[in-house]
Scaffold this motif. Sequence first.
Motif, PDB file in Angstrom:
ATOM      1  N   ALA A 314       0.829  -1.210   0.000  1.00 32.86           N
ATOM      2  CA  ALA A 314       0.000   0.000   0.000  1.00 32.86           C
ATOM      3  C   ALA A 314       0.863   1.259   0.000  1.00 32.86           C
ATOM      4  O   ALA A 314       0.572   2.236  -0.704  1.00 32.86           O
ATOM      5  CB  ALA A 314      -0.925  -0.012   1.213  1.00 32.86           C
ATOM      6  N   LEU A 315       1.936   1.229   0.759  1.00 34.36           N
ATOM      7  CA  LEU A 315       2.829   2.392   0.822  1.00 34.36           C
ATOM      8  C   LEU A 315       3.519   2.622  -0.522  1.00 34.36           C
ATOM      9  O   LEU A 315       3.674   3.767  -0.961  1.00 34.36           O
ATOM     10  CB  LEU A 315       3.874   2.180   1.917  1.00 34.36           C
ATOM     11  CG  LEU A 315       4.919   3.300   2.084  1.00 34.36           C
ATOM     12  CD1 LEU A 315       4.239   4.614   2.434  1.00 34.36           C
ATOM     13  CD2 LEU A 315       5.939   2.919   3.147  1.00 34.36           C
ATOM     14  N   MET A 316       3.947   1.555  -1.191  1.00 35.19           N
ATOM     15  CA  MET A 316       4.622   1.713  -2.478  1.00 35.19           C
ATOM     16  C   MET A 316       3.706   2.368  -3.508  1.00 35.19           C
ATOM     17  O   MET A 316       4.156   3.154  -4.338  1.00 35.19           O
ATOM     18  CB  MET A 316       5.091   0.353  -2.997  1.00 35.19           C
ATOM     19  CG  MET A 316       6.228  -0.277  -2.201  1.00 35.19           C
ATOM     20  SD  MET A 316       7.739   0.700  -2.160  1.00 35.19           S
ATOM     21  CE  MET A 316       7.589   1.463  -0.517  1.00 35.19           C
ATOM     22  N   VAL A 317       2.409   2.061  -3.460  1.00 40.14           N
ATOM     23  CA  VAL A 317       1.465   2.687  -4.379  1.00 40.14           C
ATOM     24  C   VAL A 317       1.350   4.180  -4.089  1.00 40.14           C
ATOM     25  O   VAL A 317       1.344   5.014  -5.009  1.00 40.14           O
ATOM     26  CB  VAL A 317       0.088   2.002  -4.280  1.00 40.14           C
ATOM     27  CG1 VAL A 317      -0.953   2.762  -5.102  1.00 40.14           C
ATOM     28  CG2 VAL A 317       0.176   0.561  -4.757  1.00 40.14           C
ATOM     29  N   ARG A 321       5.411   7.846  -7.138  1.00 44.36           N
ATOM     30  CA  ARG A 321       6.014   8.980  -7.862  1.00 44.36           C
ATOM     31  C   ARG A 321       7.300   9.432  -7.183  1.00 44.36           C
ATOM     32  O   ARG A 321       8.319   9.666  -7.858  1.00 44.36           O
ATOM     33  CB  ARG A 321       5.025  10.144  -7.937  1.00 44.36           C
ATOM     34  CG  ARG A 321       5.630  11.421  -8.527  1.00 44.36           C
ATOM     35  CD  ARG A 321       4.568  12.474  -8.743  1.00 44.36           C
ATOM     36  NE  ARG A 321       3.649  12.082  -9.799  1.00 44.36           N
ATOM     37  CZ  ARG A 321       3.863  12.304 -11.095  1.00 44.36           C
ATOM     38  NH1 ARG A 321       4.976  12.889 -11.491  1.00 44.36           N
ATOM     39  NH2 ARG A 321       2.988  11.927 -11.986  1.00 44.36           N
ATOM     40  N   GLU A 322       7.266   9.563  -5.875  1.00 44.79           N
ATOM     41  CA  GLU A 322       8.458  10.039  -5.165  1.00 44.79           C
ATOM     42  C   GLU A 322       9.617   9.060  -5.326  1.00 44.79           C
ATOM     43  O   GLU A 322      10.765   9.471  -5.535  1.00 44.79           O
ATOM     44  CB  GLU A 322       8.131  10.244  -3.685  1.00 44.79           C
ATOM     45  CG  GLU A 322       7.275  11.467  -3.376  1.00 44.79           C
ATOM     46  CD  GLU A 322       5.821  11.307  -3.798  1.00 44.79           C
ATOM     47  OE1 GLU A 322       5.135  12.324  -3.979  1.00 44.79           O
ATOM     48  OE2 GLU A 322       5.370  10.149  -3.968  1.00 44.79           O
ATOM     49  N   ILE A 323       9.350   7.772  -5.239  1.00 45.21           N
ATOM     50  CA  ILE A 323      10.419   6.772  -5.329  1.00 45.21           C
ATOM     51  C   ILE A 323      11.044   6.764  -6.724  1.00 45.21           C
ATOM     52  O   ILE A 323      12.271   6.809  -6.870  1.00 45.21           O
ATOM     53  CB  ILE A 323       9.872   5.371  -4.978  1.00 45.21           C
ATOM     54  CG1 ILE A 323       9.577   5.284  -3.484  1.00 45.21           C
ATOM     55  CG2 ILE A 323      10.862   4.284  -5.380  1.00 45.21           C
ATOM     56  CD1 ILE A 323       8.959   3.982  -3.052  1.00 45.21           C
ATOM     57  N   ILE A 324      10.210   6.721  -7.761  1.00 42.72           N
ATOM     58  CA  ILE A 324      10.731   6.636  -9.125  1.00 42.72           C
ATOM     59  C   ILE A 324      11.508   7.900  -9.487  1.00 42.72           C
ATOM     60  O   ILE A 324      12.635   7.822 -10.014  1.00 42.72           O
ATOM     61  CB  ILE A 324       9.592   6.400 -10.133  1.00 42.72           C
ATOM     62  CG1 ILE A 324       8.967   5.013  -9.902  1.00 42.72           C
ATOM     63  CG2 ILE A 324      10.101   6.527 -11.560  1.00 42.72           C
ATOM     64  CD1 ILE A 324       9.908   3.858 -10.109  1.00 42.72           C
ATOM     65  N   VAL A 325      10.945   9.058  -9.236  1.00 43.92           N
ATOM     66  CA  VAL A 325      11.617  10.307  -9.621  1.00 43.92           C
ATOM     67  C   VAL A 325      12.861  10.536  -8.773  1.00 43.92           C
ATOM     68  O   VAL A 325      13.893  10.981  -9.277  1.00 43.92           O
ATOM     69  CB  VAL A 325      10.643  11.500  -9.507  1.00 43.92           C
ATOM     70  CG1 VAL A 325      11.359  12.814  -9.807  1.00 43.92           C
ATOM     71  CG2 VAL A 325       9.470  11.313 -10.467  1.00 43.92           C
ATOM     72  N   LEU A 326      12.784  10.212  -7.491  1.00 36.56           N
ATOM     73  CA  LEU A 326      13.935  10.418  -6.619  1.00 36.56           C
ATOM     74  C   LEU A 326      15.089   9.499  -6.995  1.00 36.56           C
ATOM     75  O   LEU A 326      16.251   9.917  -7.015  1.00 36.56           O
ATOM     76  CB  LEU A 326      13.529  10.178  -5.161  1.00 36.56           C
ATOM     77  CG  LEU A 326      14.528  10.603  -4.079  1.00 36.56           C
ATOM     78  CD1 LEU A 326      14.719  12.113  -4.095  1.00 36.56           C
ATOM     79  CD2 LEU A 326      14.045  10.155  -2.708  1.00 36.56           C
ATOM     80  N   LEU A 327      14.789   8.250  -7.320  1.00 35.24           N
ATOM     81  CA  LEU A 327      15.843   7.292  -7.642  1.00 35.24           C
ATOM     82  C   LEU A 327      16.310   7.401  -9.091  1.00 35.24           C
ATOM     83  O   LEU A 327      17.514   7.301  -9.365  1.00 35.24           O
ATOM     84  CB  LEU A 327      15.353   5.864  -7.370  1.00 35.24           C
ATOM     85  CG  LEU A 327      15.084   5.490  -5.921  1.00 35.24           C
ATOM     86  CD1 LEU A 327      14.589   4.057  -5.832  1.00 35.24           C
ATOM     87  CD2 LEU A 327      16.333   5.665  -5.063  1.00 35.24           C
ATOM     88  N   ALA A 334       7.249   7.960 -16.788  1.00 31.39           N
ATOM     89  CA  ALA A 334       6.352   6.987 -17.424  1.00 31.39           C
ATOM     90  C   ALA A 334       6.392   5.634 -16.734  1.00 31.39           C
ATOM     91  O   ALA A 334       5.515   4.790 -16.963  1.00 31.39           O
ATOM     92  CB  ALA A 334       6.726   6.830 -18.905  1.00 31.39           C
ATOM     93  N   SER A 335       7.405   5.400 -15.880  1.00 29.87           N
ATOM     94  CA  SER A 335       7.503   4.137 -15.142  1.00 29.87           C
ATOM     95  C   SER A 335       6.586   4.097 -13.923  1.00 29.87           C
ATOM     96  O   SER A 335       6.383   3.026 -13.352  1.00 29.87           O
ATOM     97  CB  SER A 335       8.947   3.916 -14.677  1.00 29.87           C
ATOM     98  OG  SER A 335       9.845   3.879 -15.752  1.00 29.87           O
ATOM     99  N   ILE A 336       6.036   5.243 -13.535  1.00 29.07           N
ATOM    100  CA  ILE A 336       5.259   5.316 -12.293  1.00 29.07           C
ATOM    101  C   ILE A 336       4.029   4.409 -12.321  1.00 29.07           C
ATOM    102  O   ILE A 336       3.815   3.619 -11.384  1.00 29.07           O
ATOM    103  CB  ILE A 336       4.875   6.780 -11.985  1.00 29.07           C
ATOM    104  CG1 ILE A 336       6.143   7.595 -11.687  1.00 29.07           C
ATOM    105  CG2 ILE A 336       3.920   6.845 -10.789  1.00 29.07           C
ATOM    106  CD1 ILE A 336       5.907   9.091 -11.595  1.00 29.07           C
ATOM    107  N   PRO A 337       3.182   4.443 -13.360  1.00 29.77           N
ATOM    108  CA  PRO A 337       2.030   3.518 -13.375  1.00 29.77           C
ATOM    109  C   PRO A 337       2.452   2.046 -13.361  1.00 29.77           C
ATOM    110  O   PRO A 337       1.777   1.209 -12.739  1.00 29.77           O
ATOM    111  CB  PRO A 337       1.305   3.876 -14.678  1.00 29.77           C
ATOM    112  CG  PRO A 337       1.782   5.226 -15.038  1.00 29.77           C
ATOM    113  CD  PRO A 337       3.174   5.332 -14.527  1.00 29.77           C
TER     114      PRO A 337
END
Length: 518
Positions: A314-317, A321-327, A334-337
């Motif tokens: 649930a937290l990863m969902v 956005r923060e995880i993908i853009v930050l990393l 486009a990887s977020i969905p």
Amino acid sequence: MTVATQAPPRTQSLFRPVLALMGGRTLAFAATFFIPVVLARAFDPVLFGTYKQLFLIYSTVYLIAQAGMASSLYYFLPRVPQNAGHYVANSLFFLGATGLAGFGALLLMGPKLGHWLNNADLPHYVFWIGLYLFLMMLSATLEIVLISRGRYLWASTSYALFEFARAAASILPVLIFRDLDGLLKGLVMVACLRAGMTLFYFRTEFRDTFHLDKPLLISQLAYTLPFAVSILVEILQGSLPQYVVAYLSSPATFAIFAVGCLSVPLVEVAASPTCDVMMVRMQESLAAGHLRSVLELWHNTTGKLALLFFPLAALMVVVAREIIVLLFTAKYVASIPVFMAWSMTIPFAVLQVDGVLRVFAQTRLLLALNVMRLVIIAGLIQWSLSRFSMVGPVFVILLATFAFKAGALFRMKRLLEVSGGDLLPWRNLAGLLGASVAAAAVAFAIKSQLNVPLFPRLLIACTAHIVTYLLLVWCFDLLSASERMAIEDWTRRARGYASGVPITERDKVPGQCAELPE
């Protein structure tokens, strides 16, 4: 006589070796987790996609070429320790031969691989990835031999050191030269060193017995090859979506898909050792004729993993956005969905049905279920990609995984001799799922009101989610009695140490910390 005196220490403690191996694996994950993070920033999406394609090919060939020969040592070395040198030499010979064959096949297939994966640059790197494959095959048995001979700390240290070296060899050349050639050459150097250390250790450890034995090799192959079919099917169903995406898209698009399928290290670190412990204890209960204890172990394991994995998914969902853009930077929005959908695979790790079926020797059923999963993925993957873009293959993986778990659970009903209502701790799972969703809703509501940079927003959302989840779990009594008592005891001890008055055994409530049910 010697065997009898050495046998007990090998089985006295289960948790100590598991914790030792978990420690090495955790350090290894910490080191290698940042490899794709750095490379995604240093390379453009096309070159990063090429890197991902190369290592998709490598991992596929590496796992298939072993044909179960490396893992067969878990079976042979403890059973016949006097022939350990022969078994290890046989495995090394077999793996070296298949590694060399894989190297040659990659060289011959290089141009076709580039054509199939829509990447004209791919053949340029095939020699180095093939050489890396061959060297890694030579050392594939190192940690397995160490574990089989009871050297858990050595195995953990070896695994962690190699992964740190691999991370350094992957990152430093890229930071200096900004190309993929330097990375591959660095990895070949590390693999060469690892192969040399493996050969030196085996030669020193086994001395005169470290040579081929044809009759024993035949027995190893007779044990191993039937399982190779199951391994092949499992590898194909796991990697097929990535190959299809690579075949139907460009390297840059494949990079976006690969980033979206980011694995959360905590899942593997927690699930694998927990399943191992569960299987060992189930075997002990079955040997004693206590089928009810097997069911209790299954409920206990499932509940503990759900306690961790439901809120994690649930937290990863919420913070995708923060995880993908930050990393990986904004280049991979486009990887977020894809990552949000991929996070829904985490709850399936709660159901360690593979372990239960292996305890009951249901290997044929496991093969059939893996074949079913492969058929579902192969039949729907192309349609899903055209219909739902890059999120489509993840939906198909979720469907195939659901079918696999459902089929395994249906069989487990008969094996455990229970009804569907008793097969799982339904009330506990529903409560944990509800608490996870509610905590995620609170975290999302708080995050949506923030106007701060990415990292503080990620920290605040994670903190809100964790605190809310823990409060809900505690207030709605979603912990088992042993878990609640352990937390209360830990809290009381922490308060005692903070006040300068440590709690001793005499200060405990009578019966509070008696042996708790596992």
